[in-house]
Design an enzyme around this catalytic site. Structure first.
Site, PDB file in Angstrom:
ATOM      1  N   ASP A 483      33.570  20.891   1.794  1.00 55.72           N
ATOM      2  CA  ASP A 483      33.705  19.783   0.755  1.00 55.72           C
ATOM      3  C   ASP A 483      33.284  20.276  -0.557  1.00 55.72           C
ATOM      4  OD1 ASP A 483      34.489  17.591   2.112  1.00 55.72           O
ATOM      5  OD2 ASP A 483      32.755  17.173   3.211  1.00 55.72           O
TER       6      ASP A 483
HETATM    7  C1  GLC Z   1      29.588  18.051   2.975  1.00 55.37           C
HETATM    8  C2  GLC Z   1      28.787  18.991   2.445  1.00 55.37           C
HETATM    9  C3  GLC Z   1      27.599  18.437   1.616  1.00 55.37           C
HETATM   10  C4  GLC Z   1      28.132  17.790   0.532  1.00 55.37           C
HETATM   11  C5  GLC Z   1      29.175  16.525   0.965  1.00 55.37           C
HETATM   12  C6  GLC Z   1      29.761  16.072  -0.036  1.00 55.37           C
HETATM   13  O1  GLC Z   1      29.167  17.250   3.919  1.00 55.37           O
HETATM   14  O2  GLC Z   1      27.884  19.642   3.645  1.00 55.37           O
HETATM   15  O3  GLC Z   1      26.818  19.657   1.142  1.00 55.37           O
HETATM   16  O4  GLC Z   1      27.312  17.086  -0.353  1.00 55.37           O
HETATM   17  O5  GLC Z   1      30.177  17.467   1.792  1.00 55.37           O
HETATM   18  O6  GLC Z   1      30.526  14.912   0.562  1.00 55.37           O
HETATM   19  C1  GLC Z   2      30.020  18.264   6.248  1.00 57.82           C
HETATM   20  C2  GLC Z   2      31.307  17.453   6.424  1.00 57.82           C
HETATM   21  C3  GLC Z   2      32.480  17.996   6.771  1.00 57.82           C
HETATM   22  C4  GLC Z   2      32.741  19.482   6.124  1.00 57.82           C
HETATM   23  C5  GLC Z   2      31.350  20.202   5.985  1.00 57.82           C
HETATM   24  C6  GLC Z   2      31.710  21.026   5.295  1.00 57.82           C
HETATM   25  O1  GLC Z   2      29.712  18.624   7.627  1.00 57.82           O
HETATM   26  O2  GLC Z   2      31.086  16.097   7.255  1.00 57.82           O
HETATM   27  O3  GLC Z   2      33.497  17.107   6.672  1.00 57.82           O
HETATM   28  O4  GLC Z   2      33.869  19.913   6.522  1.00 57.82           O
HETATM   29  O5  GLC Z   2      30.401  19.428   5.677  1.00 57.82           O
HETATM   30  O6  GLC Z   2      31.637  20.975   4.032  1.00 57.82           O
END
Ligand code: GLC
Ligand code: GLC
Length: 811
Positions: A483
């Site tokens: 993300d």
């Molecule tokens: C994922 C990441 C996090 C970020 C988020 C944004 O969960 O782990 O660091 O802030 O996405 O949606």
């Molecule tokens: C968090 C989010 C997931 C994403 C990951 C890496 O765990 O829930 O969707 O793939 O972060 O950013």
């Protein structure tokens, strides 16, 4: 250092001090009504949706950290204490919290008074039951005051903690006998209310927080409790609470039990009231009648335990390794249920307000859940598909209550669509039920615009085919699985969302990870086409896959590992030419899992590079070297200090991808060594470093660049649960549902002699015995099914009786 121990017979983790390094929590509820409960009885409850239908308040990021819960105060003369230690923090003579599967118990004592609190949500009803038993272990008569306490949330959790000018004036309750009805907003558009009830006559109550605590006190030190007198306050606005006061006299050795119910009740719109502004209490009365006696409550708890025993009997392994058995047979599967239920919505790190169900997250959660309750997996797949857009792209998240896409985070995460193929294929492999493909699903929740699930998958596949960049690799969009790799964002304004700033898709930024994902799940899509007799489409799709493999090996290969991406200027990310972020874990894992480079040495080189550059004693880091400065062209990944989160943290979710990849190349010893590194059950002895629950995977562990290297963060809601279960069960233990049946193909540490596994699959029970006389890591020499030698590694589901004896010899 340890803070408790595993009780495998009872399937419980026993916490022996309230002062764990972080709150160690558990989940109550299995379908619609849920509670989160910490080892000090902190936490909150909600119905279906932690944002929109929250029953009780919780204060995230508080001091002390874990504030608010279902609290019981015992006033035994001058001693005021809580069975869960919080909020008074009165030192206890003994304390024990047991987190079990869907229930938690607290047993503690003070001055020869013993309290046992059992908290659970029964399978069939929308209520959290708290059974509190008090026993007088002294030789004298004890006269006590017992007070209960919950703080109601005014339903919409986000509004509840922001809109004070309104909310301080809306709170309303009714109190009838021993039942407190929380009915804020019921007078207008809501048709639901909450009850807090106890099965004894009460000696007083409070429903106004400030009156109960005293305006300058807190729940840690409430006036009403200290003085031993309820104020019988009736909340009008401000902060409604529920508190019962019960006077208790206990003879020596006498016990008494109290059953408290915190429940959700709903009325039909036309049956809301029984008199002007008086709520219709029929559903509450019905609920109370079901859980008024010890026998009723004990039966409900037994039903819950039986339910879990039956779910877990579907996969049970007996290896010589106690920790492995415990993880696979109990806690990993349990967490898979929790992640299935919650997606990434409500934990002690997900506030329940920010995120709902993730399109990719929930699709992946299915991989570890589908064997438990296939019918619920089926429903979930359809719910997810219903939110997909016509062009195949997807909302990143949807709201569990409304089941419609969540605009706040929007769309354009270009890996999302492909995960729907992954989830659906996992379901079909488990069940053999191809009829799911005929289910009509909406586009963007528009009931006038529908197509079969298969058509949705086709659009997922084609979305990638039609969205490629200059290297023939998939466009990344807002981000892919990571993300935080926001290659089209270019945000220089504080507070802007990295996920919604800038164009949702630039013209060139590409992802090698999505390319690998496309190859892996594209192949499964081809199998579906073949199964449905769509031979031409299957052939065309195979060509697309070959083209993608070609693009990966030509442009996505850095010499010793797979590149991660190309940025908006077409510069590589995750290449030796970069100063930082030279190698990433995701593209290595996904490309090898897709079996790319098995024949030309690329796969082995990639895994060796991972070992050399990313491996640590606590797991594999996401990338190296960590970004030391903010990169406009990379986005959120470079926003984190080195070693945290996506910036070179150990992201537990993708560690199993490498474990899985190692099994694909036949390295059983290495695979198991890696499997153990991020598995909390194996980290119980270093909890002073690891800090999160030893029975639940966390999202990430601080990487070697962080000062707190080895520290776990964000436990519970992570794709790690499903991916680890899929990896250990299917790739290491090698018991793998496949389209045509159950495939047996283990890849294990060479020092294992044997193991046994019970696997319920498509209605039959397989008793699988695996022998490893030659101490190999991989390779099936023979498989016998009910004594008959098999010619392949797949057991046809029509073979054998209802209980199938399978003997596998490796060599
Ligand atoms: C994922 C990441 C996090 C970020 C988020 C944004 O969960 O782990 O660091 O802030 O996405 O949606
Ligand atoms: C968090 C989010 C997931 C994403 C990951 C890496 O765990 O829930 O969707 O793939 O972060 O950013």
């Amino acid at each position: 250092m340890k803070y408790g121990f595993f009780d495998d017979i009872n399937k419980e983790y026993v916490i022996t001090t309230p002062k764990t390094p972080l709150p160690w929590i558990n989940y109550l509820g299995s379908k619609d009504f849920f509670g989160i409960i910490s080892n000090t009885a902190g936490g909150y409850d909600f119905y279906k949706d932690a944002k929109l239908l929250r029953l009780t308040r919780y204060r995230y990021n508080n001091c002390p950290y874990d504030s608010n819960g279902r609290y019981y105060y015992i006033k035994d003369n001058e001693n005021v204490w809580n069975p869960g230690w919080q909020p008074t923090q009165t030192p206890l003579d003994s304390y024990e919290c047991r987190h079990g599967l869907g229930y938690s118990t607290f047993e503690s004592s003070k001055n020869n008074l013993r309290a046992k609190l059992t908290a659970f949500v029964p399978i069939k009803d929308n209520v959290e039951i708290n059974k509190l038993e008090l026993t007088n272990d002294s030789e004298n008569v004890k006269t006590l005051d017992l007070f209960s306490y919950v703080e109601f949330c005014l339903w919409n959790a986000e509004d509840d903690c922001t809109n004070f000018q309104r909310n301080f004036s809306t709170g309303e309750v009714e109190i009838i006998g021993s039942t407190i009805y929380h009915k804020t907003e019921y007078r207008e558009r809501r048709n639901h209310y909450a009850i807090y009830h106890v099965n004894h006559e009460i000696d007083g109550f409070d429903t106004d927080r400030a009156t109960f605590t005293g305006f300058y006190n807190s729940p840690a030190n409430p006036d009403a409790v200290n003085e031993g007198i309820s104020r019988n306050s009736v909340a009008h606005g401000w902060s409604p609470i529920g508190s019962h006061h019960l006077k208790v006299t206990l003879q020596p050795n006498e016990s008494v039990s109290f059953i408290f119910l915190l429940g959700y009740c709903e009325n039909k719109q036309e049956e809301k009231f029984e008199a002007l502004n008086v709520i219709n209490k029929a559903p509450a009365k019905e609920l109370i009648a079901k859980y008024s006696t010890d026998e009723q409550v004990d039966t409900a708890l037994k039903e819950l335990k039986d339910y879990w025993n039956s779910l877990l009997s579907k996969f049970n392994v007996e290896t010589g390794n106690e920790k492995l058995n415990r993880s696979v047979n109990i806690w990993n599967q349990y967490q898979c249920m929790v992640t299935f239920n919650m997606s990434r919505s409500a934990s002690y790190y997900e506030s329940g307000m920010g995120r709902g169900m993730g399109f990719r997250d929930s699709s992946q959660d299915l991989l570890g859940f589908v064997h438990l309750i296939p019918s619920r997996a089926r429903e979930r797949i359809i719910d997810i598909a219903n939110t997909q857009f016509e062009d195949g792209s997807a909302y990143h998240q949807y709201q569990p209550l409304t089941k419609t896409g969540n605009l706040n985070v929007g769309s354009g995460f270009n890996d999302d669509p492909l995960w729907l193929i992954a989830g659906t294929c996992a379901y079909i492999k488990e069940t053999g039920d191809y009829t799911i493909l005929d289910e009509e699903c909406t586009f963007n929740s528009d009931s006038t615009n529908k197509a079969s699930l298969f058509e949705h998958l086709r659009r997922s596949f084609n979305y990638t085919v039609t969205h490629k960049g200059p290297h023939g690799l998939p466009l990344i969009g807002r981000a892919d699985w990571n993300d935080c790799l926001n290659l089209n964002c270019f945000s220089d304004t504080p507070g802007e969302s990295f996920q919604t700033t800038g164009p949702s898709s630039g013209p060139v930024a590409e992802s090698v990870f999505i390319a690998g994902l496309f190859v892996k799940y594209g192949k499964e899509y081809v199998t579906l086409c073949n199964e449905l007799g769509l031979d031409e489409e299957a052939t065309a799709c195979e060509k697309e896959i070959d083209t993608m493999i070609e693009a990966i090996t030509t442009h996505g290969w850095d010499g010793k590992w797979f590149i991660r991406a190309f940025d908006a200027n077409s510069n590589p990310v995750g290449s030796h030419v970069n100063e930082e972020g030279q190698i990433f874990i995701e593209s290595q894992g996904m490309c090898v899992m897709a079996e790319i480079g098995l024949d030309n040495g690329m796969a082995l080189d990639a895994l060796n590079s991972v070992k050399e550059k990313l491996d640590t004693k606590y797991g594999i880091m996401l990338q190296q070297p960590a970004y030391s400065t903010y990169h406009l062209e990379l986005g959120e990944i470079s926003s984190y200090p080195p070693g945290y989160k996506e910036n070179a943290g150990i992201f537990c979710h993708n560690n199993p991808w490498i474990v899985c990849s190692e099994t694909i190349v036949g390295h059983g010893n290495r695979a198991f060594e890696l499997y153990k590194k991020t598995n909390p059950v194996f980290l119980e002895d270093i909890e002073d470093i690891h800090r999160t629950e030893p029975y639940a995977f966390c999202q990430m562990v601080a990487g070697k660049d962080a000062p707190s290297f080895g520290e776990g963060k964000n436990s519970w809601l992570t794709g790690t649960a499903a991916w680890t279960f899929a990896t250990i069960s299917q790739f290491i233990l090698g018991i793998k549902p496949d389209f045509k049946g159950l495939r047996i193909d283990p890849c294990i540490p060479s020092d294992w002699d044997k193991y046994d596994c019970v696997r319920v699959f498509r209605g039959k029970t397989y008793n699988i015995h695996v022998l490893n006389p030659e101490h190999v890591e991989k390779g099936v020499k023979s498989i016998k099914v009910n004594g008959t030698l098999l010619s392949s590694t797949i057991i046809d589901p029509v073979l054998g009786t209802n209980t199938v004896e399978v003997e596998v010899v490796l060599g």
